[in-house]
Enzyme design. Structure first.
Site, mmCIF file in Angstrom:
data_model
loop_
_atom_site.group_PDB
_atom_site.id
_atom_site.type_symbol
_atom_site.label_atom_id
_atom_site.label_comp_id
_atom_site.label_asym_id
_atom_site.label_seq_id
_atom_site.Cartn_x
_atom_site.Cartn_y
_atom_site.Cartn_z
ATOM 1 N N CYS A 149 0.855 -1.190 0.000
ATOM 2 C CA CYS A 149 0.000 0.000 0.000
ATOM 3 C C CYS A 149 0.887 1.235 0.000
ATOM 4 O O CYS A 149 1.897 1.266 0.701
ATOM 5 C CB CYS A 149 -0.876 -0.033 1.249
ATOM 6 S SG CYS A 149 -2.052 1.300 1.406
ATOM 7 N N GLU B 131 2.098 -4.869 -4.996
ATOM 8 C CA GLU B 131 0.907 -5.706 -4.954
ATOM 9 C C GLU B 131 -0.133 -5.178 -5.930
ATOM 10 O O GLU B 131 -0.332 -3.972 -6.060
ATOM 11 C CB GLU B 131 0.342 -5.721 -3.525
ATOM 12 C CG GLU B 131 -0.875 -6.597 -3.333
ATOM 13 C CD GLU B 131 -1.387 -6.561 -1.905
ATOM 14 O OE1 GLU B 131 -2.611 -6.418 -1.716
ATOM 15 O OE2 GLU B 131 -0.555 -6.670 -0.975
#
Length: 444
Positions: free
Chosen positions: A310, A344
């Site tokens: 993130c 990710e």
């Protein structure tokens, strides 16, 4: 968790309407002033249309709405609420989605901002798509790409996407105060239910505890002895510091950081189990302490070689190169670990722009230095960028061909210069000599 670089600076107020995303102190919650006609005149003008003699408007209605740029834009009514105790059908506010823009610009508006004569309850999706396909200048298109494009839900099937949008359709917190900034939020964040009736939350900028009232924050600040994020300072260069925070050792801080980040991230799940993550919090430091400007997180153990889960640059600090710095920093950690890394998936719209820009600059500079006489494997070893990311980046730039069963890099120096110029400046540099860090797996 999600990845993106947030856009628009709070301190710049309601600067450029085209840069729209903005979360500034100057942007009011309703988004636009009255167009001068007032509710009563609007009701009279709308009475000419028999189908719009009845208020309040139904959820799902499509209508034109006057936005903060004082122009009318197509919206869809997502929710409605009474704005007073009056029984008048005109006393409603409407939560609308601007169909041209990203959901981060959804907001509550008053009736006088709506052009009731344009309202429709049943619109064919193809007609709607055509209506929102605007002709834009290149400058406008770039701004829309940077701030308004809805992406990042590729991992969700249609049913899951509908469920996600239904659950998160209305922002529960309109504003936050963090340090010296008041920031308009972008998205729903699943705060505990007791906070959902709070239009504004007040965060301690050091421990990230949040409160409903300014007085509570002031009392808290007298007791809070933190002047920086809890954790180890692993980087200090000038006024910039990076702190590594272990989610297991600092669980409340990690959870509060996730609540805060989710206000500006739409497309990924909020993880409550922060024990599995490390948080790298970037700060600007002065004599008052270390003030968070952004962060990225990564799993302690990732089977998919993710080096970032993130990423967020807080809105007041956007367009200062911090997002690019955070990306570069994540790759420097990968190099220290002796691994290749990749963020990710899925990336948010702004995250994809930031990463593609980073990959482009790093790879082109090496290709220019080596006169393209280098393999993808060698590029990956030098940069810690995963080979798939290198391949997709070079393909997007038309710098690679497939010959005799293998990929061959083909780049004329003039072409490289042109692409480098288009990629823009590289942002803040990470001074590796100032990085003092031991990989997690090597820590005691």
């Amino acid at each position: 968790m999600g990845s993106m670089e947030a856009s628009a600076a709070s301190e710049n107020g309601a600067a450029a309407a085209a840069a729209a995303a903005a979360c500034s102190t100057a942007c009011n919650g309703s988004g636009a002033a009255s167009n001068g006609g007032g509710v009563e005149r609007r009701l009279r003008s709308s009475s000419a249309s028999a189908s719009w003699a009845h208020l309040p408007l139904e959820v799902g209605t499509r209508v034109m709405c006057r936005w903060r740029d004082q122009k009318l834009h197509p919206v869809k009514v997502i929710e409605r609420r009474k704005s007073s105790t009056s029984s008048s059908p005109a006393d409603y506010e409407y939560y609308v989605h601007y169909t041209e823009f990203n959901r981060r610009l959804d907001e509550w508006v008053k009736l006088e901002q709506l052009d009731l004569e344009t309202a429709e309850t049943d619109v064919d999706e193809k007609v709607e798509d055509k209506a929102t396909s605007l002709k834009m200048t290149r400058h406008q298109k770039r701004k829309i790409d940077e701030t308004h494009v809805e992406q990042g839900h590729e991992e969700l099937d249609a049913a899951s996407l509908r469920e996600h949008e239904e659950f998160t359709k209305v922002k529960n917190i309109a504003k936050i105060e963090l340090g010296r900034y008041e920031i308009d939020t972008w998205y729903f964040s699943p705060f505990p239910p007791e906070y959902n009736d709070s239009p504004k939350l007040f965060f301690c900028e050091f421990c990230l505890n949040f409160m409903k009232r300014k007085e509570q924050l002031q009392r808290h600040m007298k007791k809070c002895d933190l002047k920086h994020p809890p954790g180890d300072e692993i980087y200090r260069s000038g006024t910039l510091s990076m702190f590594e925070v272990d989610g297991k050792k600092n669980k409340v801080y990690g959870q509060n950081l996730c609540y805060l980040a989710k206000l500006f991230l739409d497309h990924k799940t909020l993880y409550y189990d922060v024990d599995l993550f490390l948080f790298y919090v970037l700060c600007e430091c002065d004599d008052r302490g270390c003030h968070m400007v952004g962060y990225f997180s990564k799993e302690k153990h990732s089977e998919e070689s993710y080096n970032l889960a993130c990423i967020l640059t807080l809105p007041p600090y956007q367009r200062k190169g911090y997002g690019k710095f955070l990306i570069a920093f994540s790759y420097e950690l990968s190099k220290k670990e002796g691994k290749v890394g990749t963020p990710e998936r899925p990336l948010s719209d702004l995250g994809l722009l930031s990463y593609r820009g980073y990959w482009t600059r790093v790879l082109l500079e090496i290709l220019k230095k080596h006169k393209s006489n280098i393999s993808i494997k060698e590029l990956s070893d030098m940069t810690a960028i995963k080979a798939d990311d290198i391949l997709s980046t070079l393909q997007s730039l038309d710098l690679i061909q497939y010959r005799k069963g293998q990929h061959v890099i083909c780049a004329d120096p003039k072409v490289l210069d042109r692409h480098l110029k288009a990629a823009g400046r590289g942002g803040l540099e990470v001074d590796v000599s100032k990085l003092i860090w031991t990989p997690y797996k090597e820590q005691g």
